[in-house]
Design an enzyme around this catalytic site. Structure first.
Site, short mmCIF file in Angstrom:
data_model
loop_
_atom_site.label_atom_id
_atom_site.label_comp_id
_atom_site.label_asym_id
_atom_site.label_seq_id
_atom_site.Cartn_x
_atom_site.Cartn_y
_atom_site.Cartn_z
CG MET A 178 100.00 49.57 27.96
SD MET A 178 99.51 49.60 26.22
CE MET A 178 98.99 47.90 25.99
CD GLU A 179 95.45 49.12 25.54
OE1 GLU A 179 95.53 48.58 24.42
OE2 GLU A 179 95.98 50.22 25.80
CD GLU A 185 94.85 51.96 20.65
OE1 GLU A 185 94.16 52.81 21.25
OE2 GLU A 185 95.64 51.19 21.24
CD GLU A 197 94.37 53.68 28.13
OE1 GLU A 197 94.61 52.50 27.84
OE2 GLU A 197 94.65 54.62 27.36
CB ALA A 240 97.98 59.27 27.63
#
Length: 993
Positions: A375-376, A432, A410, A373
């Protein structure tokens, strides 16, 4: 004294030494003959000795070559030395390998070196999708070593130089360098050791492909004004930075980075930090030099080369937020919503954690395809378009909510993950789990009326992960990582959702002020560094002590993080009049036979410290909750005054991560309470009772009629959450029963519960101009849930309404279908109407530019009852570029959800497994999602045997996901064998009304 040195060289040194010692002098004839004979003999002996020594030297060299080749996989490919270095120094003494040790053979990098700073310069060639680069890594020697071991994967290494100081003046001789494929490391062996506390620098040049597989530095494309445009972007988590540049690719090796990107001036480039300087070449190329980053892990480094435009916002503290996307998406305003909430979220997290955002800017990049979905990456978070672009005219409320939570997740990672990073992947849940928990806390801040943490968290996180964690082959949330393949395994819903559920439980035990204080101390202590779970527990324990509460958080939480699964707490009223209850705990598993099959595992003392909140009530009153700590397998507690009509209720608002069971009399009292006055019991507990009772019956803890009796009150239920919990439970039953002869008994019973509420609530009101009324969130979601149940289980009025709305759209070419129910209407229409409707939806899928609309149109195509059309869709999705890569898996899964497409999807999955596994196998969630999505609907012995046979013949890839799949299908088969007839028997006798 050079003898030792000569032994380090090749065989030629020995022949030179022999020749220098043979001196010819004038002799008599007799003496000459004698000398000649001696010379011949000596010559022969010397030659023989030379041959023997040479053979030994070559043998040793070949032996080492073979050893290195076995450990490397290859010496020449993937980052090999050049030919001159291969011919030089061909034999390395084992004595040089750190007393016989070979550090490249270990999963973890040797701890002898620590990187401090990377200077990374890349040239990106978008015309042929390649890139070349040069990296200078400054590192500190911690322990004496001759070896530099760092990660590379799929890179062609050209030149390597090592310097004994950061000024690149003292060049060190490289003895050998080679690639060790099993651990994806590049090894540089030096002639002399590096010394502790000294700083060194390595310079490496390399080149590689810009891949087409969504990992490392990969490419993507999109259409704009009929022209295909390309972009290239990175995805490094968890172990793919090594695909883009040589590096110490483990989270513990934090360093600073300075990135320079050179590319055609028709493109722009982005990275974690702002552009510090930009230079132009005469050939039309530009180089962007980005500012130096703070200390960070390699997997958070990021860059992109694209033709995007952006919208911008600036926080009160001067942080520049930009959302980059396709020019047409930016122009339409599709990114404005995400940009707006990001600005608010940065301020929220700064206030909550009491720590400022660390970078001067934050870019949000919307890409057409991505393995996840989002990526931080620190300062450059990358999102797949479907999770960040919102068109309010066509997007449902559910879509908006999901998008909101992805952004909240995020942005939280900018603190939990980027600023404070887990030491190693075994504790990936530390980032997470927190980010998933804060999805609900942060969304509550943005939209308080949604009540996400107290309500939606239960159905979407707690109930969902307990399904997975109730399997016998589940695993602890903190699990050892020994092999490289284990790293991918830890990224699953146990880490995300169980992590969030445990953090929520802990927050309720600690209290809000202590929890928030503990988080602040944790972030402040470990910022720009790494932390492990014990660091968090110790910080929390100290926060509790400062508030006068003496709870050993480590002792409490280790039971929940180091053991797999969760308990079922059984509460039974005692017969005596002393108002006591017996409370017991045991490990909850759906497959209770697993305890017999695997006694070694299940004979372990699975025991938890359980914060059980408990209340008592009757038809008109409920007491204040109190907390009882359960540490033993069985305990007796006094809970206050009780009589024969008093019921017990445990785990108030489901703040604890466990199920609660009761004696049958108590269950009947609770069901009676729901039928007469459900609002005495809170919304969260009503949803919790429904989820617990269905799952307890599924595992055989309760008779099958108890859950069906429990939901008999639903026509009186006016809140969304209990309906949502019930629908999830009913869909679980539906996939077990939808191909059985007596299925209509089940569907009729469901419709009997749903129809009164369906006819009372009706459909969203549509006005002549195509707009529709925006009801309050709770009623809007409840209306959608009831319509979905009605259409799914065959309500005739619901079917007619869906067909009417589709027909109106086709005839008028104006879509007046309310966005909140479009997915239901599209799917129902495709399933009931003819092939022309399928073609119409297919055409709309291609012509729509709104990503949310494209997603539900594509899913609707899987609802057809035409096998030919389903097969055509499957083939088109995999073999053409008509369907985005990340949506191919969803197509296969949704075909499997269609009872008429189940067998087709299962067969297609097996036939195309090699293609699917090669395309998605490395992408963490994708393979697991595909395997579970296609197999969870299998429920007969024949299908179970097919699954087992396939696993045996497919080579054992994705073993954990397949092991879960086998257990789920076994449980499906077992339930049908043991309980299906009992279930239908009760339905035949179910009371009317």
């Amino acid at each position: 004294m050079g003898f030792e040195d000569m032994n380090m060289r090749n065989g030629r040194a020995l022949s030179d030494q022999w020749a220098d010692n043979v001196v010819v002098r004038p002799r008599t004839t007799e003496q000459h003959i004698t000398v000649h004979k001696r010379l011949v003999l000596g010559f022969a002996i010397s030659i023989l000795t030379l041959i023997i020594v040479t053979v030994i030297a070559i043998t040793l060299s070949v032996s080492f070559e073979r050893c290195a080749a076995e450990s490397s996989g290859t010496l020449a490919g993937n980052g090999s030395s050049n030919k001159s270095s291969q011919s030089r120094d061909r034999n390395i003494s084992l004595r040089e390998s750190e007393d016989g040790q070979q550090p490249w053979r270990h999963l973890r990098l040797p701890a002898a070196l620590r990187p401090r700073h990377y200077d990374l310069r890349l040239s990106v060639y978008m015309d042929n999708f390649t890139f070349s680069g040069e990296v200078n890594i400054e590192f500190e020697c911690v322990n004496s070593t001759k070896f530099i071991v760092l990660h590379t994967d799929r890179l062609e290494v050209n030149k390597v130089q090592v310097y004994s100081d950061s000024k690149k003046t003292g060049v060190m001789r490289i003895h050998r360098r080679f690639y060790h494929q099993p651990n994806q490391v590049y090894v540089i062996a030096l002639h002399r050791e590096m010394k502790p506390l000294r700083t060194y620098k390595i310079n490496i040049t390399f080149e590689a492909q810009i891949e087409n597989e969504l990992l490392g530095f990969f490419r993507s494309s999109y259409m704009l004004h009929g022209e295909r445009r390309y972009l290239a972007v990175t995805q490094f988590s968890p172990t793919h930075a090594r695909k883009a540049f040589p590096c110490f690719d483990e989270p513990i090796y934090k360093a600073t980075f300075r990135v320079s990107l050179r590319h055609d001036s028709s493109y722009q480039s982005l990275s974690n930090m702002p552009v510090e300087a930009s230079t132009s070449d005469e050939d039309g190329w530009v180089t962007n030099h980005f500012s130096r980053t703070p200390r960070m892990s390699t997997y958070y480094l990021a860059w992109a080369v694209c033709n995007f435009t952006y919208r911008e916002a600036v926080t009160d503290d001067g942080v520049v937020i930009r959302l980059y996307a396709r020019p047409d998406a930016i122009q339409s305003g599709s990114g404005d919503y995400a940009l707006h909430i990001t600005k608010r979220l940065l301020q929220f997290y700064e206030d909550y954690f009491q720590v400022k955002y660390s970078l001067p800017k934050l870019d949000l990049l919307a890409v057409p395809k991505h393995p996840y979905a989002a990526m931080e990456n620190w300062g450059l978070s990358v999102f797949v378009e479907q999770k960040i672009l919102l068109d309010p005219d066509v997007s449902s409320f559910s879509y908006q909510m999901e998008l909101t939570m992805v952004v909240v997740h995020e942005i939280c990672h900018q603190w939990f993950g980027d600023l404070v990073t887990p030491v190693w992947w075994e504790d990936v849940w530390l980032k997470e789990g927190f980010a998933h928990f804060f999805e609900y806390i942060g969304t509550d801040f943005l939209f308080p009326k949604w009540n996400m943490e107290k309500q939606r968290f239960l159905t979407d996180v707690l109930h969902e992960v307990m399904l997975l964690d109730g399997l016998a082959n589940s695993h602890p949330i903190s699990q050892d990582v020994y092999e490289a393949t284990d790293i991918d395994r830890v990224f699953d819903w146990i880490a995300y959702k169980k992590g969030a559920a445990l953090i929520r439980m802990l927050a309720h035990v600690m209290g809000q002020s202590a929890f928030q204080r503990g988080l602040n101390d944790y972030v402040m202590t470990y910022m720009y560094g790494n932390a492990a779970r014990d660091d968090l527990w110790n910080t929390f324990s100290e926060a509790m002590q400062r508030e006068g509460k003496d709870i050993n958080i480590t002792e409490f939480m280790d039971r929940w993080t180091l053991q797999m699964g969760y308990p079922v707490v059984t509460i039974s009223k005692n017969d005596s009049l002393d108002s006591t209850v017996t409370i017991s705990q045991e490990h909850f598993v759906y497959d209770t036979d697993a305890k017999i099959r695997d006694p070694e595992l299940f004979n372990k003392s699975f025991q938890w410290q359980i914060p059980l909140t408990l209340t008592v009530g009757n038809s008109s009153h409920i007491s204040k909750e109190n907390i009882i700590w359960i540490s033993n397998q069985t305990e007796t507690h006094r809970v206050g005054h009780m009589d024969g009509e008093t019921w017990l209720l445990g785990n108030i608002n489901q703040t604890g991560y466990f199920r609660v069971n009761y004696d049958l009399h108590n269950w009947r009292l609770l069901i009676q309470q729901l039928m007469t006055n459900p609002t005495i019991i809170s919304v969260g507990n009503r949803a919790g009772l429904i989820d617990d009772v269905f799952n307890l019956a599924r595992a055989g803890y309760l008779p099958q009629n108890i859950p069906l009796q429990t939901i008999s009150y639903l026509s009186q239920e006016s809140e969304f959450l209990p309906w949502h919990a019930a629908s999830r439970a009913l869909y679980q039953l539906d996939k077990l029963l939808d191909r059985t002869e007596d299925y209509s008994l089940f569907s009729d019973y469901v419709l009997k519960q749903v129809s009164p509420k369906y006819h009372k609530m009706g459909w969203p009101t549509t006005f002549p101009d195509g707009s529709f009324t925006q009801a309050a969130y709770q009623s809007q979601e409840l209306q959608r849930e009831v319509i979905m149940l009605a259409c799914s289980f065959g309500n005739k009025h619901c079917h007619r309404q869906a067909v009417s709305l589709i027909s109106d759209w086709i005839s008028s070419n104006k879509n007046r279908i309310p966005p909140n129910v479009r997915d239901i209407v599209y799917c129902t229409g495709v399933s009931l109407m003819d092939e022309d409707v399928w073609e119409f939806i297919w055409m709309k899928f291609h012509s729509s530019s709104a990503v949310s609309e494209k997603k539900i149109l594509l899913e609707a195509l899987t609802c057809s009852d035409n096998i030919y059309l389903l097969n055509r869709l499957l083939n088109l999705s995999l073999s053409s570029d008509m369907v985005p890569d990340q949506d191919v898996i969803d197509v296969i899964i949704h075909v499997a959800r269609n009872p008429l497409g189940r067998h087709l999807a299962w067969r297609y999955f097996r036939e195309k497994w090699d293609i699917l596994n090669s395309r998605y196998g490395e992408a963490l969630f994708m393979n697991s999602k595909l395997i579970s999505g296609v197999t969870e609907f299998l429920n007969i012995e024949t299908e179970l045997n097919e699954l087992k046979y396939f696993i045996l013949t497919c080579g054992g890839a994705a073993a954990p996901a397949f092991a879960r799949a086998v257990e789920i299908v076994q449980d499906n088969v077992k339930w049908r064998t043991l309980f299906e007839q009992q279930f239908y028997q009760w339905l035949r006798k179910a009371p009317e009304g």
